[in-house]
Design an enzyme around this catalytic site. Structure first.
Site, short mmCIF file in Angstrom:
data_model
loop_
_atom_site.label_atom_id
_atom_site.label_comp_id
_atom_site.label_asym_id
_atom_site.label_seq_id
_atom_site.Cartn_x
_atom_site.Cartn_y
_atom_site.Cartn_z
N GLU A 127 0.74 -1.19 -0.07
CA GLU A 127 -0.13 -0.04 0.08
C GLU A 127 0.83 1.62 -0.07
O GLU A 127 0.46 2.23 -0.55
CB GLU A 127 -1.00 0.01 1.21
CG GLU A 127 -1.81 -1.03 1.05
CD GLU A 127 -1.54 -2.39 1.79
OE1 GLU A 127 -0.27 -2.50 2.05
OE2 GLU A 127 -2.28 -3.29 2.31
N TRP A 128 1.96 1.18 0.63
CA TRP A 128 2.91 2.32 0.88
C TRP A 128 3.36 2.72 -0.47
O TRP A 128 3.28 3.82 -1.25
CB TRP A 128 3.95 1.67 1.75
CG TRP A 128 5.10 2.70 2.01
CD1 TRP A 128 4.99 3.82 3.10
CD2 TRP A 128 6.43 2.87 1.58
NE1 TRP A 128 6.16 4.60 3.01
CE2 TRP A 128 7.15 4.20 2.03
CE3 TRP A 128 7.03 2.53 0.46
CZ2 TRP A 128 8.38 4.60 1.95
CZ3 TRP A 128 8.29 3.05 0.34
CH2 TRP A 128 8.91 4.06 0.90
N GLU A 173 30.51 -3.21 -16.43
CA GLU A 173 30.09 -1.87 -16.54
C GLU A 173 31.37 -0.93 -16.59
O GLU A 173 32.03 -1.38 -15.42
CB GLU A 173 28.94 -1.65 -15.57
CG GLU A 173 28.50 -0.28 -15.48
CD GLU A 173 27.75 0.35 -14.21
OE1 GLU A 173 26.54 -0.48 -14.12
OE2 GLU A 173 27.82 1.37 -13.69
N HIS A 223 21.73 3.31 -18.59
CA HIS A 223 20.91 3.98 -17.53
C HIS A 223 20.32 5.11 -18.04
O HIS A 223 19.21 5.78 -17.51
CB HIS A 223 21.57 4.22 -16.16
CG HIS A 223 22.03 2.69 -15.49
ND1 HIS A 223 23.23 2.30 -15.77
CD2 HIS A 223 21.35 1.83 -14.76
CE1 HIS A 223 23.42 1.36 -15.24
NE2 HIS A 223 22.35 0.73 -14.84
N ASP A 246 25.29 -14.88 -15.84
CA ASP A 246 25.48 -13.51 -15.17
C ASP A 246 25.72 -13.44 -13.51
O ASP A 246 25.21 -14.15 -12.96
CB ASP A 246 24.02 -12.64 -15.32
CG ASP A 246 23.77 -12.24 -16.88
OD1 ASP A 246 24.80 -12.30 -17.42
OD2 ASP A 246 22.88 -12.32 -17.12
N ASN A 259 20.06 -5.51 0.94
CA ASN A 259 19.74 -4.99 -0.29
C ASN A 259 19.01 -3.77 -0.42
O ASN A 259 18.16 -3.62 -1.37
CB ASN A 259 19.04 -6.18 -1.31
CG ASN A 259 19.96 -7.39 -1.76
OD1 ASN A 259 21.28 -6.92 -1.76
ND2 ASN A 259 19.65 -8.56 -1.71
N ILE A 273 23.99 -7.42 -23.61
CA ILE A 273 24.27 -8.21 -22.10
C ILE A 273 22.95 -9.12 -22.06
O ILE A 273 23.18 -9.84 -21.23
CB ILE A 273 24.39 -7.27 -21.06
CG1 ILE A 273 25.38 -6.17 -21.27
CG2 ILE A 273 24.47 -7.97 -19.81
CD1 ILE A 273 26.66 -6.95 -21.60
N GLY A 274 21.95 -9.03 -22.85
CA GLY A 274 21.07 -10.06 -22.94
C GLY A 274 19.54 -9.57 -23.05
O GLY A 274 18.77 -10.34 -23.76
N GLU A 332 15.39 -12.17 -23.66
CA GLU A 332 14.86 -12.50 -22.13
C GLU A 332 13.40 -11.73 -22.01
O GLU A 332 12.97 -11.48 -20.90
CB GLU A 332 15.69 -11.98 -21.51
CG GLU A 332 17.21 -12.40 -21.14
CD GLU A 332 18.11 -11.75 -20.20
OE1 GLU A 332 17.56 -11.27 -19.14
OE2 GLU A 332 19.54 -11.84 -20.46
N1 GLN Z 1 21.41 -10.63 -18.64
C1 GLN Z 1 20.63 -9.54 -17.84
C2 GLN Z 1 19.85 -8.62 -18.72
O1 GLN Z 1 20.59 -8.04 -19.76
C3 GLN Z 1 21.69 -9.10 -16.77
C4 GLN Z 1 21.18 -8.24 -15.75
C5 GLN Z 1 22.20 -7.60 -14.90
O2 GLN Z 1 23.33 -7.63 -15.09
N2 GLN Z 1 21.49 -7.33 -13.87
O3 GLN Z 1 19.07 -7.93 -18.32
ZN ZN Z 2 24.37 -5.54 -15.71
#
Ligand code: GLN
Ligand code: ZN
Length: 748
Positions: free
Chosen positions: A19-20, A654, A683, A588, A117, A420-421, A473
């Site tokens: 709810e928050w 990265e 990003h 990964d 986390n 990267i995927g 993915e």
């Molecule tokens: N294979 C994942 C993607 O491309 C890797 C995500 C990640 O590094 N957090 O989304």
């Molecule tokens: Zn990543």
């Protein structure tokens, strides 16, 4: 017989059904007004307080509830406002702008809260004018009083607050000195309002360099004592052991200590006589960070032991319950599993059971809960045998040999390009997945949709001119949950959310039993993608270290065992992909670095076990199969040797946000395996220019052998828009084409 009391350090903000999050995001989207936001959040805060009261806690925390983050609340309380946001009233909108950025200004940085986390907003000290703006903590305390809730205020202590902040020209000590009168004012107002004690969180005192904070800590708490606050303050530590001999020199009422995550050191120090008996112990005995029912028999002995060393014992969770979901009440799970689980409210019930046992000689609840705990731990799903030694942890040949075998059929060009995927998780992708989950569309319809999307993106990759492809993915909601849902031993809950940062929550899978692979998880999609192109398609998997770090882990067997069980499961999937003709498999490990233990004395052991598990997952393949890995950070420094030991044929990492750091790490070690340094920041929606990409590549090539170098973005592209992805990747491919031409000219 001495009596004990119970307390809590913090309660999840999210609410049973998030709810928050919903209230806050509705306000951001302008669907509700500021008044409505406050109304909804007050209702939730009230519910949280009353829910805790229901478990007969002797004291309930206030000040843990927040509109975003408790560190940011502390910054606002003391007017530590980032320079670019100064000059505005200190209110809710300012708070959200600092946290999220606005059209004119970037947000403040987010950093992991110790080894959890959860992420906090970093306070910025540049040109600040510290003062008490408005005692919001007092307001919250009075709110609890109005509900007849016996509460204690919680505040982040000055030493930890300053240690977590950045900027400003003052020294650490000067910053603390500046804050002391402000803290005194806030604390005094709380005491005057009736607070019987104040929990002052100083988790920084459990870190590696806690010794360097001791002098200033002593200074600060002496100062509070001079203002007559000493017997009202409880210095709260968590996540690791504290130096109790030092704490004992501080003129305060007592100490909050973690007896779950301290490797036994807190108790050992107390047994060595480092604590005066008149100091209160706020004993963190129920794990505040995990979801298992406690062994109450064991806790009972701990309480008995502690009672010999203090005149005042308070039992509580080991840390704030911010790190666990609210309640099991709304879940529909098998009874055999539920018996073993304990979320926030169930943990409070465990404390209540212990209190009844000690104070009222009432063992009913204690016995019931203990019986459940014992039944759970005898279940077959927790006691399987594994033959870990039957699986390779070393590739058949060294890299130099593998490399030749791989290149023979991969035939990759100079500076191979890849991603990267993930590709964009468009509204349509998410809608189809939700429709399928809620059985609004059939398996066949969903499969057809996925295949169309895969085929479309294979064509896009062809058009752009990349070398190594991915399937995209689209079927994955989350890189850990997806595997959790498909491996035995994992439980995916419905409402088991925990706050990650701001309004963002994650739902970590719960590893309740032995992990097993039962059938191929990713083969169908990968194989389908491969059938559409002559380019190699990479199989994409999440590695064992990351799966474990982003799940609630078992604690009844060693952590490394759980990690190795996951590794064996991933190994089966790796072999299934290889069997299906997939020549490149990426495993990964984005969470490898963030899983490092808080204290460096445990780092090496952690890293070795991580390397072992990764190798267990990946070493069984033929020389000709290329293993990739990916990590989304670049401060490799202290872990670079472990990264090398993973022995992955190619790693992508990265770098665009901290290129300098990475290059420096590579000056200290010659990396001699394949490596792709992210050449642009995914990003940001901004499309990189060709010259930016070219210079990122040429700079990297000063330290890395060209024949080992790969060109790729920083991370997965799932959060970007389709057009952004196409444009950015086209620029990347164009940059590489020009570099290849230049290279040919030079060598001819
Ligand atoms: N294979 C994942 C993607 O491309 C890797 C995500 C990640 O590094 N957090 O989304
Ligand atoms: Zn990543």
């Amino acid at each position: 017989m001495m009596t004990i009391t119970t307390s809590n350090l913090g309660f999840p903000r999210l609410g049973r059904k998030r709810e928050w999050k919903k209230a806050i995001e509705s306000y951001w989207a302008q669907r509700i007004s500021l008044d409505e936001l406050h109304e909804q959040l007050n209702a939730l805060h009230k519910e949280n307080l009353l829910l805790q009261k229901h478990y007969h806690l002797d004291s309930i925390p206030v000040g843990d509830f927040s509109l975003y983050d408790h560190v940011l609340d502390t910054s606002l309380l003391f007017n530590i406002i980032p320079e670019r946001f100064q000059g505005r009233p200190v209110d809710t909108d300012l708070l959200f702008d600092i946290a999220r950025g606005n059209k004119e200004h970037v947000a403040s940085a987010l950093i992991k809260w110790f080894n959890t986390n959860y992420h906090y907003i970093v306070p910025e000290w540049d040109n600040v004018e510290p003062q008490v703006t408005h005692n919001t903590l007092l307001e919250r305390y009075e709110f609890a009083q109005s509900l007849n809730v016996e509460a204690h205020p919680v505040i982040l202590g000055p030493i930890t607050f300053v240690a977590l902040s950045k900027g400003g020209t003052q020294s650490f000590e000067e910053k603390v000195e500046t804050l002391l009168p402000l803290y005194r004012q806030v604390l005094t107002e709380l005491v005057e309002a009736g607070a019987s004690y104040i929990q002052i969180d100083e988790p920084i005192l459990v870190t590696d360099d806690s010794a360097k904070y001791e002098a200033i800590t002593k200074r600060a708490y002496d100062d509070f004592a001079e203002a007559g606050l000493g017997d009202k303050l409880v210095i709260q530590t968590y996540f690791e052991r504290a130096n109790i001999e030092f704490l004992n020199t501080l003129p305060v009422k007592g100490y909050g200590l973690d007896f779950v995550h301290d490797n036994g050191y807190n108790l050992a120090q107390i047994q060595s006589g480092y604590l005066d008996k008149e100091k209160a112990i706020y004993a963190g005995i129920i794990d505040g960070r995990n979801v298992w029912t406690a062994d109450l028999e064991d806790k009972k002995h701990l309480i008995e032991t502690l009672l010999d060393y203090t005149d005042e014992l308070v039992i509580q969770p080991s840390s704030s319950l911010l790190h666990v979901p609210v309640s099991l009440d709304d879940e529909q799970l098998e009874e055999a599993i539920v018996e073993g689980l304990s979320f926030a409210t169930e943990k409070l019930d465990e404390l209540d059971a212990l209190k009844r046992l000690f104070n009222d000689n009432d063992a009913d609840k204690f016995n019931t809960l203990q019986a459940r705990y014992e039944r759970f731990n005898q279940q077959d799903f927790k006691n399987a045998e594994y033959d870990f030694d039957a699986v390779r942890t070393t590739r058949q040949s060294p890299f130099e040999t593998r490399r030749v075998a791989q290149q023979e059929h991969l035939q990759l060009p100079d500076l191979p390009t890849t991603t990267i995927g993930s590709f964009p998780q468009s509204t349509e992708v998410r809608k189809q997945r939700a429709d399928w989950k809620n059985q609004r569309i059939s398996d066949t319809e969903y499969r057809t949709f996925l295949e169309q999307e895969i085929a479309r993106w294979i064509r896009i990759q062809e058009d752009i001119g990349l070398d190594v492809f991915v399937h995209g993915e689209f079927e994955r909601n989350d890189m850990v949950e997806y595997f959790g849902e498909r491996l035995q031993g994992f439980l995916v809950t419905k409402y088991g959310w925990v706050q990650s940062y701001g309004s963002r929550a994650v739902k970590p899978p719960i590893i309740y039993g032995d992990v097993k692979w039962t059938e191929p998880i990713t083969v169908a999609e990968t194989k389908y993608a491969q059938s559409l192109t002559a380019h190699p398609v990479k199989g994409m998997l999440t590695g064992p270290v990351t799966i474990l770090n982003w799940s609630f882990e078992r604690v009844d067997i060693p952590r490394s065992r759980v990690q190795d069980q996951i590794a064996l499961a991933i190994n089966e999937e790796v072999l299934a992909l290889e069997e299906a003709g997939i020549r490149i498999i990426q495993v990964d490990e984005p969470a490898l670095r963030e899983g490092l233990p808080l204290r460096s004395e445990y780092h090496e052991d952690y890293l070795q076990k991580a390397v072992h598990s990764f190798r267990l997952a990946t070493s069984s393949v033929a020389d000709a199969t290329q293993i990739h890995t990916h990590m989304c950070y670049s401060q490799f420094g202290q872990i670079i040797h472990a990264i090398r030991e993973l022995d992955a044929d190619v790693i992508s990492i990265e770098t665009s946000r901290s290129h300098g750091d990475l290059i420096k790490d590579f000056e200290d070690i010659t990396y001699d395996l394949g490596i792709g340094l992210g050449v642009y920041d995914i990003h940001s929606p901004r499309i990189p220019t060709e010259s930016e990409i070219t210079s990122a590549i040429t700079r990297a090539l000063q330290n890395i052998d060209r024949s080992l170098f790969w060109v790729n973005p920083d991370c997965g592209l799932k959060t970007r828009k389709e057009e952004e992805v196409k444009d950015a990747l086209s620029v990347l491919v164009e940059a590489v084409r020009h570099l290849r031409e230049d290279n040919l000219e030079e060598t001819s």
